[in-house]
Write a protein that holds these residues in place. Sequence first.
Motif, mmCIF file in Angstrom:
data_model
loop_
_atom_site.group_PDB
_atom_site.id
_atom_site.type_symbol
_atom_site.label_atom_id
_atom_site.label_comp_id
_atom_site.label_asym_id
_atom_site.label_seq_id
_atom_site.Cartn_x
_atom_site.Cartn_y
_atom_site.Cartn_z
ATOM 1 N N ASN A 262 0.824 -1.214 0.000
ATOM 2 C CA ASN A 262 0.000 0.000 0.000
ATOM 3 C C ASN A 262 0.857 1.262 0.000
ATOM 4 O OD1 ASN A 262 -2.417 -1.420 -0.031
ATOM 5 N ND2 ASN A 262 -2.405 -1.655 2.202
ATOM 6 N N VAL A 263 1.994 1.169 0.645
ATOM 7 C CA VAL A 263 2.912 2.325 0.647
ATOM 8 C C VAL A 263 3.389 2.599 -0.785
ATOM 9 C CG1 VAL A 263 5.139 3.193 1.478
ATOM 10 C CG2 VAL A 263 3.615 1.984 3.058
ATOM 11 N N PHE A 264 3.753 1.529 -1.492
ATOM 12 C CA PHE A 264 4.153 1.693 -2.903
ATOM 13 C C PHE A 264 3.019 2.317 -3.703
ATOM 14 C CE2 PHE A 264 6.784 -2.443 -2.288
ATOM 15 C CZ PHE A 264 7.860 -1.722 -1.788
ATOM 16 N N LYS A 265 1.784 1.774 -3.490
ATOM 17 C CA LYS A 265 0.627 2.260 -4.255
ATOM 18 C C LYS A 265 0.338 3.723 -3.948
ATOM 19 C CE LYS A 265 -1.695 -2.191 -4.596
ATOM 20 N NZ LYS A 265 -2.566 -3.048 -3.766
ATOM 21 N N ARG A 266 0.456 4.096 -2.679
ATOM 22 C CA ARG A 266 0.210 5.495 -2.307
ATOM 23 C C ARG A 266 1.210 6.406 -3.016
ATOM 24 N NH1 ARG A 266 2.699 8.028 1.902
ATOM 25 N NH2 ARG A 266 3.080 6.057 2.987
ATOM 26 N N HIS A 267 2.476 6.020 -2.999
ATOM 27 C CA HIS A 267 3.474 6.848 -3.687
ATOM 28 C C HIS A 267 3.163 6.955 -5.183
ATOM 29 C CE1 HIS A 267 5.893 6.449 0.041
ATOM 30 N NE2 HIS A 267 6.434 7.582 -0.372
ATOM 31 N N ALA A 268 2.754 5.839 -5.760
ATOM 32 C CA ALA A 268 2.443 5.836 -7.196
ATOM 33 C C ALA A 268 1.262 6.762 -7.488
ATOM 34 C CB ALA A 268 2.131 4.409 -7.657
ATOM 35 N N LEU A 269 0.250 6.701 -6.635
ATOM 36 C CA LEU A 269 -0.949 7.506 -6.845
ATOM 37 C C LEU A 269 -0.666 9.005 -6.679
ATOM 38 C CD1 LEU A 269 -4.049 7.244 -7.368
ATOM 39 C CD2 LEU A 269 -4.336 7.403 -4.871
ATOM 40 N N LEU A 270 0.051 9.326 -5.615
ATOM 41 C CA LEU A 270 0.368 10.742 -5.364
ATOM 42 C C LEU A 270 1.235 11.303 -6.493
ATOM 43 C CD1 LEU A 270 1.125 10.686 -1.509
ATOM 44 C CD2 LEU A 270 -1.006 11.360 -2.644
ATOM 45 N N ALA A 271 2.163 10.499 -6.957
ATOM 46 C CA ALA A 271 3.050 10.937 -8.046
ATOM 47 C C ALA A 271 2.243 11.116 -9.335
ATOM 48 C CB ALA A 271 4.163 9.906 -8.254
ATOM 49 N N HIS A 272 1.352 10.191 -9.579
ATOM 50 C CA HIS A 272 0.499 10.266 -10.767
ATOM 51 C C HIS A 272 -0.346 11.547 -10.735
ATOM 52 C CE1 HIS A 272 -2.244 9.148 -13.949
ATOM 53 N NE2 HIS A 272 -3.270 9.047 -13.113
ATOM 54 N N ALA A 273 -0.974 11.803 -9.599
ATOM 55 C CA ALA A 273 -1.801 13.010 -9.471
ATOM 56 C C ALA A 273 -0.966 14.269 -9.695
ATOM 57 C CB ALA A 273 -2.457 13.035 -8.092
ATOM 58 N N THR A 274 0.227 14.268 -9.126
ATOM 59 C CA THR A 274 1.106 15.436 -9.275
ATOM 60 C C THR A 274 1.443 15.668 -10.749
ATOM 61 O OG1 THR A 274 2.073 14.937 -7.118
ATOM 62 C CG2 THR A 274 3.300 16.455 -8.526
ATOM 63 N N ARG A 275 1.804 14.600 -11.430
ATOM 64 C CA ARG A 275 2.201 14.721 -12.835
ATOM 65 C C ARG A 275 1.029 15.188 -13.706
ATOM 66 N NH1 ARG A 275 5.563 9.805 -11.543
ATOM 67 N NH2 ARG A 275 3.823 8.467 -12.154
#
Lengths: 378, 378
Positions: A262-275
């Motif tokens: 879930n930590v990996f997924k959270r980072h992926a999601l936050l990064a995606h939203a930022t981009r």
Amino acid sequence: MLKKYLLAPGPTPVPPEALAAMSMPMIHHRAPDFIPIFDAARTGLKHLYQTSNDVLILCSTGTGGMVAAVTNFFNRGDKVVVVNGGKFGERWIKICKAFGLEIIEINVDWGYTLNPARLEEVLKKESGVKGVFVQATETSTGVNHDIEAIAGIVKKHEEALLVVDAISSLVAHDLRTDAWGIDIMVGGSQKGLMLPPGLAFISVSEKAWKMAEQSKIEKFYFNLKVERKKQQDNQTNFTSAVTLIIGLNEAIKIIEKEGLDNVFKRHALLAHATREAVKALGMGLYAKEMPSNAVTAIEAPEGVDGQKIYKVLRERYGVTAAGGQDQAKGKIFRIAHLGYSDRFDIITAISAIEMTLKTLGAPVTLGKGVAVCEEILL
Amino acid sequence: MLKKYLLAPGPTPVPPEALAAMSMPMIHHRAPDFIPIFDAARTGLKHLYQTSNDVLILCSTGTGGMVAAVTNFFNRGDKVVVVNGGKFGERWIKICKAFGLEIIEINVDWGYTLNPARLEEVLKKESGVKGVFVQATETSTGVNHDIEAIAGIVKKHEEALLVVDAISSLVAHDLRTDAWGIDIMVGGSQKGLMLPPGLAFISVSEKAWKMAEQSKIEKFYFNLKVERKKQQDNQTNFTSAVTLIIGLNEAIKIIEKEGLDNVFKRHALLAHATREAVKALGMGLYAKEMPSNAVTAIEAPEGVDGQKIYKVLRERYGVTAAGGQDQAKGKIFRIAHLGYSDRFDIITAISAIEMTLKTLGAPVTLGKGVAVCEEILL
């Protein structure tokens, strides 16, 4: 009142649980109370590293761990390949050079990832390569290198160690130390692990320990063979960085509670939203390939100085991001979504960027980036 | 309930002001907020060191500072004199050996101080000595070496640097870096400076900087020439240990408020009370000469194991002291009166020792040592 928001790629914000634990009265590192604390930290780190190898804890910044990676497993004159795609690739080069290694540099343009075929080619051409040095996330450009693919290539060369600087990507990216065959992986406390700076981590494979037997480079503070022996008894060779290791246990607890996946997924999601928000605001990503989930490097709009965006973000809106370094200075600014970071940190970041662009007279539709974030993060 | 009392010679208790400051939200080491913090730490350290030289701040334990002292100013094959009167004298030897220096060892029996005439003799006999390494306080034995006298001797040998490990004695003893001519002096955060472990300090004289120009030993993490340049701009070469440096400022404020001379006097008084109480209880001091004001090494009574005293103190009375190391193991235990320590810490220590002796069936008159302390400390 100007509330402060830390959104730089390290140090990152420290969770209150860790701050509280680190504010407890000091304990002695040679007294029995410290043993279970150190033991828990070691066990937790192995899980985060996805390894059954030793993960040693050093009292230094991440760079100390990088130096340990060079000085404990190699010899002067050893031929090594260094992937250089930014400021931290350069650091590998500087360290290898400082200790007399023979460097074959694979230069990667800033903003791009290593094409693994280039590494394959070099390793085919050059004989006797003892190591391959690379970053998982190149923090200066916000680009990842494909560690899985790289590991697959290095594995075919039995005499070579794969050495990965994962300082910025540990727990932000799924890095499978054992499954992929990463021999040495360096981490630091002040990034995904949400702690103050002051600890480096280093995992070491059995193959690397064998190479260590032949390493003649002088070392004392970063002598990993001695550390390994001590740390297997839950002691450090010199004084332990007691508070940081106590904080590390709290950070590990927080991560375990969320679950590493879930930590990996959270980072992926936050990064995606930022981009996506950045693109919606009409700005470019500096990472042309394989953008990192730890940090997003954003190209300043035409005619706007990236350092000025950094400055206004900080001084007017209380948001500490990072500017660009060296050849990227002025061209970019960087926002981290790393460690103790959730959706509203990203909303804050994007909102502050929108207002900053307005302040600087750059074209921007207020709320447009935030709307994209909300869409992704709800 | 068993309240915990930390009376070991490092880490020492951290004052609440420093704990509170270190619990504030993280800030970024490259952002402007950090500049005045770093600047104040540098200025404060110069005052505590009594020097106008640079005092560099490193992210490591004290041993990292010791390594920096060897690797930045010397060369392989350089002839150096090392005073070895305990565990930390041995550490100088190990470090010098690790980096190929040629060592002339002056062995001092544990519990005794260096007779400066011995050093004078060695320096007269040996030509080309490049450095003299010594401890101010040898923590393992509780003995001081006479740094003023030693400095007076080394000063006559223009080509030699005086390198002092002051890790345990900084602010516990009046060490006059400039007035006496100490070229390199190493300190650490977790002793008299009342902070968690994780920072080393190192002062460097102009003479030493000149020697640094000729030093060819490879270094990267502890490259003091590069650090000096960066730190003069209030930055560190690598990530700063932000929280510890914030804590350092608080510790410096506490010391400045008391006044450095008063801090020396307090350490002298607490050490004096401890020693007199120990003698009143019929125990011997392990330091036969020049006892340190940072730590008192106490000989266990006839037939009592020093490690057992350490254990009962800790487990039954909540007092963490230190045992003996190597050849002193079992023979002694050690009580620190260092850093954030006042009269009631000493009363607690002596009272706990009295009760521990009783618990262990050793002869003791309860309250006798405490009475002596009160007499001295009222």
